[in-house]
Design a protein around this motif. Structure first.
Motif, PDB file in Angstrom:
ATOM      1  N   THR B  29       0.836  -1.204   0.000  1.00 19.22           N
ATOM      2  CA  THR B  29       0.000   0.000   0.000  1.00 19.22           C
ATOM      3  C   THR B  29       0.863   1.244   0.000  1.00 19.22           C
ATOM      4  O   THR B  29       0.690   2.143  -0.825  1.00 19.22           O
ATOM      5  CB  THR B  29      -0.891   0.031   1.258  1.00 19.22           C
ATOM      6  OG1 THR B  29      -1.634  -1.156   1.319  1.00 19.22           O
ATOM      7  CG2 THR B  29      -1.811   1.229   1.230  1.00 19.22           C
ATOM      8  N   ILE B  30       1.816   1.271   0.956  1.00 15.35           N
ATOM      9  CA  ILE B  30       2.657   2.464   1.089  1.00 15.35           C
ATOM     10  C   ILE B  30       3.428   2.692  -0.211  1.00 15.35           C
ATOM     11  O   ILE B  30       3.478   3.808  -0.743  1.00 15.35           O
ATOM     12  CB  ILE B  30       3.606   2.308   2.296  1.00 15.35           C
ATOM     13  CG1 ILE B  30       2.769   2.232   3.580  1.00 15.35           C
ATOM     14  CG2 ILE B  30       4.585   3.463   2.358  1.00 15.35           C
ATOM     15  CD1 ILE B  30       3.555   1.840   4.796  1.00 15.35           C
ATOM     16  N   VAL B 213      -6.411  -1.277  -3.640  1.00 14.46           N
ATOM     17  CA  VAL B 213      -6.777  -2.676  -3.352  1.00 14.46           C
ATOM     18  C   VAL B 213      -5.986  -3.180  -2.153  1.00 14.46           C
ATOM     19  O   VAL B 213      -6.544  -3.783  -1.222  1.00 14.46           O
ATOM     20  CB  VAL B 213      -6.532  -3.568  -4.585  1.00 14.46           C
ATOM     21  CG1 VAL B 213      -6.669  -5.036  -4.212  1.00 14.46           C
ATOM     22  CG2 VAL B 213      -7.503  -3.223  -5.696  1.00 14.46           C
ATOM     23  N   CYS B 214      -4.654  -2.913  -2.137  1.00 15.83           N
ATOM     24  CA  CYS B 214      -3.825  -3.367  -1.021  1.00 15.83           C
ATOM     25  C   CYS B 214      -4.229  -2.662   0.272  1.00 15.83           C
ATOM     26  O   CYS B 214      -4.227  -3.268   1.344  1.00 15.83           O
ATOM     27  CB  CYS B 214      -2.353  -3.104  -1.310  1.00 15.83           C
ATOM     28  SG  CYS B 214      -1.753  -4.102  -2.650  1.00 15.83           S
ATOM     29  N   PHE B 215      -4.580  -1.383   0.152  1.00 16.45           N
ATOM     30  CA  PHE B 215      -5.038  -0.628   1.316  1.00 16.45           C
ATOM     31  C   PHE B 215      -6.262  -1.313   1.931  1.00 16.45           C
ATOM     32  O   PHE B 215      -6.341  -1.509   3.144  1.00 16.45           O
ATOM     33  CB  PHE B 215      -5.357   0.800   0.876  1.00 16.45           C
ATOM     34  CG  PHE B 215      -5.785   1.700   2.002  1.00 16.45           C
ATOM     35  CD1 PHE B 215      -5.009   1.846   3.138  1.00 16.45           C
ATOM     36  CD2 PHE B 215      -6.967   2.419   1.908  1.00 16.45           C
ATOM     37  CE1 PHE B 215      -5.401   2.674   4.171  1.00 16.45           C
ATOM     38  CE2 PHE B 215      -7.370   3.252   2.941  1.00 16.45           C
ATOM     39  CZ  PHE B 215      -6.583   3.375   4.070  1.00 16.45           C
ATOM     40  N   LEU B 216      -7.182  -1.712   1.044  1.00 18.08           N
ATOM     41  CA  LEU B 216      -8.371  -2.443   1.487  1.00 18.08           C
ATOM     42  C   LEU B 216      -7.994  -3.723   2.207  1.00 18.08           C
ATOM     43  O   LEU B 216      -8.505  -4.012   3.290  1.00 18.08           O
ATOM     44  CB  LEU B 216      -9.197  -2.858   0.268  1.00 18.08           C
ATOM     45  CG  LEU B 216     -10.317  -1.989  -0.187  1.00 18.08           C
ATOM     46  CD1 LEU B 216     -11.040  -2.695  -1.305  1.00 18.08           C
ATOM     47  CD2 LEU B 216     -11.256  -1.751   0.959  1.00 18.08           C
ATOM     48  N   ILE B 219      -6.562  -2.886   5.712  1.00 14.04           N
ATOM     49  CA  ILE B 219      -7.546  -2.453   6.707  1.00 14.04           C
ATOM     50  C   ILE B 219      -8.504  -3.592   7.057  1.00 14.04           C
ATOM     51  O   ILE B 219      -8.832  -3.808   8.229  1.00 14.04           O
ATOM     52  CB  ILE B 219      -8.351  -1.247   6.161  1.00 14.04           C
ATOM     53  CG1 ILE B 219      -7.422  -0.092   5.831  1.00 14.04           C
ATOM     54  CG2 ILE B 219      -9.413  -0.804   7.155  1.00 14.04           C
ATOM     55  CD1 ILE B 219      -6.774   0.512   7.016  1.00 14.04           C
ATOM     56  N   ILE B 220      -8.931  -4.344   6.033  1.00  9.75           N
ATOM     57  CA  ILE B 220      -9.908  -5.409   6.307  1.00  9.75           C
ATOM     58  C   ILE B 220      -9.269  -6.525   7.140  1.00  9.75           C
ATOM     59  O   ILE B 220      -9.894  -7.042   8.057  1.00  9.75           O
ATOM     60  CB  ILE B 220     -10.508  -5.948   4.989  1.00  9.75           C
ATOM     61  CG1 ILE B 220     -11.442  -4.889   4.390  1.00  9.75           C
ATOM     62  CG2 ILE B 220     -11.287  -7.231   5.214  1.00  9.75           C
ATOM     63  CD1 ILE B 220     -12.031  -5.255   3.057  1.00  9.75           C
ATOM     64  N   SER B 221      -7.988  -6.873   6.864  1.00  2.00           N
ATOM     65  CA  SER B 221      -7.329  -7.898   7.686  1.00  2.00           C
ATOM     66  C   SER B 221      -7.261  -7.449   9.138  1.00  2.00           C
ATOM     67  O   SER B 221      -7.520  -8.234  10.054  1.00  2.00           O
ATOM     68  CB  SER B 221      -5.911  -8.179   7.188  1.00  2.00           C
ATOM     69  OG  SER B 221      -5.915  -8.412   5.816  1.00  2.00           O
ATOM     70  N   LEU B 222      -6.895  -6.175   9.350  1.00  2.00           N
ATOM     71  CA  LEU B 222      -6.823  -5.665  10.721  1.00  2.00           C
ATOM     72  C   LEU B 222      -8.180  -5.769  11.407  1.00  2.00           C
ATOM     73  O   LEU B 222      -8.290  -6.266  12.532  1.00  2.00           O
ATOM     74  CB  LEU B 222      -6.397  -4.183  10.710  1.00  2.00           C
ATOM     75  CG  LEU B 222      -4.927  -3.865  10.509  1.00  2.00           C
ATOM     76  CD1 LEU B 222      -4.743  -2.363  10.407  1.00  2.00           C
ATOM     77  CD2 LEU B 222      -4.117  -4.408  11.665  1.00  2.00           C
ATOM     78  N   ARG B 223      -9.225  -5.310  10.706  1.00  2.00           N
ATOM     79  CA  ARG B 223     -10.561  -5.308  11.298  1.00  2.00           C
ATOM     80  C   ARG B 223     -11.063  -6.728  11.525  1.00  2.00           C
ATOM     81  O   ARG B 223     -11.715  -7.014  12.524  1.00  2.00           O
ATOM     82  CB  ARG B 223     -11.546  -4.553  10.394  1.00  2.00           C
ATOM     83  CG  ARG B 223     -11.341  -3.050  10.385  1.00  2.00           C
ATOM     84  CD  ARG B 223     -12.492  -2.369   9.677  1.00  2.00           C
ATOM     85  NE  ARG B 223     -13.770  -2.867  10.165  1.00  2.00           N
ATOM     86  CZ  ARG B 223     -14.398  -2.414  11.228  1.00  2.00           C
ATOM     87  NH1 ARG B 223     -13.886  -1.422  11.907  1.00  2.00           N
ATOM     88  NH2 ARG B 223     -15.539  -2.938  11.610  1.00  2.00           N
TER      89      ARG B 223
END
Lengths: 161, 248
Positions: B29-30, B213-216, B219-223
């Motif tokens: 993402t970064i 997409v990677c950002f998603l 965040i989704i893995s964390l949540r």
């Protein structure tokens, strides 16, 4: 798959199919109301499927391409008139106000106003529709698609009110 | 055929799997978003017609496309959850819905900011904009249903049903610009065939898109991990995870 899962699967699939069919029919019935604007040929000939035409004095939106060479601007104020076309039919639009930056001849435009005569719209709002093609200036120029933002003199702007 | 999937129905296994994915998603993402955003803000040529205001395309279009893909993913998960009664599916839907809502909101807000200079209005009730707004309300409804039952599995079931009903809206959003007259322009990149933009504008779009997409994924893995933990708080494996992280 065991029978309980199979049953749940059938229930869910049939519910979704039913909702899909219902939404489809509703949208089909409402399709003329969902259209944002009439095209010039729809004003003259009526909508393709239902033949509905707007009546004179009705407040409508018209969307079409600005006919090249039809834009006439009053040098003293903001009044402007131009023709919108599609499929060979033409509607004249009269407007008193600042045109959006994307306004140009050949551009898709949506004018919101009152149909004062069968082929004349007195607009109170003009919106520019841009297409889904993007390109840098150089490419556009080589294709002969230059763009000039409409400009106004100090005097024209002052005469607005 | 699907045997390899079975271990992931176990919350502990999928918790650790999501943990392994997080660093990959994070660094990608970064990397992708910093390359992409610098590229589109400084180096991509301005559009011949819209000038610089076209640059918001690179945030508006990825978030808008992904708001639809997130919803479809959520619907597939909800469907499997309802048929096979998977507890993990509820946790995934609960993890995904707020992210989808934020992406939809970003798409709507950037769209308004783009519409003002190009079309001349912030908002208009055309088919594309209205159906996207309904998508936002669907996401909010799913979030609300999840938290409005004291029994989490019941809330998950209600939310899954709403998710499945709302899936009808997805093709409506996608094809609204073809079925009806709209102010919104047609599809540039999601249609079949070549994208209708110059290639030096298309490549940075791809970089931004995969960045989002990677950002998603990140965040989704964390949540997802926090959802799994909170739903299994009484299990011994969660206690050992907690003890392990305390030692660190």
């Amino acid at each position: 798959m065991n029978p309980r899962r199979k049953k749940r699967l059938t229930i869910i699939v049939s519910i979704i199919t039913a909702i899909g069919v219902i939404t489809g029919l509703v949208l089909y019935a409402l399709s003329q109301n969902i259209d944002l604007f009439y095209t010039p040929s729809e004003i003259i000939n009526g909508k393709d499927d239902s033949g509905i035409k707007p009546i004179i004095g009705q407040r409508i939106r018209v969307g079409g391409l600005v006919v090249p060479g039809s834009v006439k601007r009053d040098p003293d104020n903001l009044k402007v008139q131009f023709d919108l076309t599609n499929k060979g039919e033409m509607i004249r639009v009269k407007y008193d106000g600042i045109l959006p930056d994307l306004f140009r001849e050949g551009q898709g435009i949506i004018a919101n106003g009152i149909l004062t005569e069968s082929r004349l719209l007195t607009a109170s709002e003009v919106l520019a529709k841009h297409d889904e093609n993007y390109m840098p200036k150089e490419i556009a120029e080589s294709l002969g698609e230059g763009h000039k933002i409409p400009e106004y003199s100090e005097e024209q702007l002052n005469n607005k009110y | 055929m699907w045997k390899w999937l079975h271990p992931y129905a176990n919350p502990e296994v999928s918790y650790h799997f999501a943990g392994k994915l997080i660093p990959w998603f994070k660094y990608l993402t970064i990397l992708l978003l910093s390359i992409g955003l610098v590229w589109v803000l400084l180096f991509v040529p301005a559009d011949y017609q819209q000038g610089n205001s076209f640059r918001i395309f690179y945030i508006h279009v990825p978030t808008a496309i992904l708001s639809l893909s997130i919803y479809s993913t959520m619907a597939v998960i909800a469907f499997c959850g309802l048929v096979w009664q998977l507890k993990l599916a509820d946790a995934s839907v609960a993890a995904i819905a707020p992210v989808g809502a934020v992406f939809t909101a970003i798409a709507l807000i950037t769209g308004a900011a783009w519409g003002r200079p190009t079309w001349g209005v912030w908002w208009i009730w055309d088919a594309r904009l209205t159906s996207e707004l309904i998508l936002l309300f669907l996401y909010l409804g799913v979030i609300a249903l999840h938290s409005s039952f004291s029994d989490k599995s019941q809330g998950g079931k209600a939310a899954s049903i709403l998710t499945l009903v709302g899936v009808i809206n997805i093709p409506i959003i996608k094809y609204s610009v073809e079925w009806w007259n709209t102010l919104h322009q047609g599809q540039t990149v999601t249609k079949l065939g070549a994208p209708s933009m110059a290639s030096e504008m298309y490549w940075p779009f791809l970089v931004c898109f995969f960045g989002f997409v990677c950002f998603l994924g990140w965040i989704i893995s964390l949540r997802f991990r926090t959802e799994v933990l909170s739903r299994n708080a009484m299990r011994p494996w969660v206690k050992s995870v907690a003890e392990l992280s305390e030692k660190k």
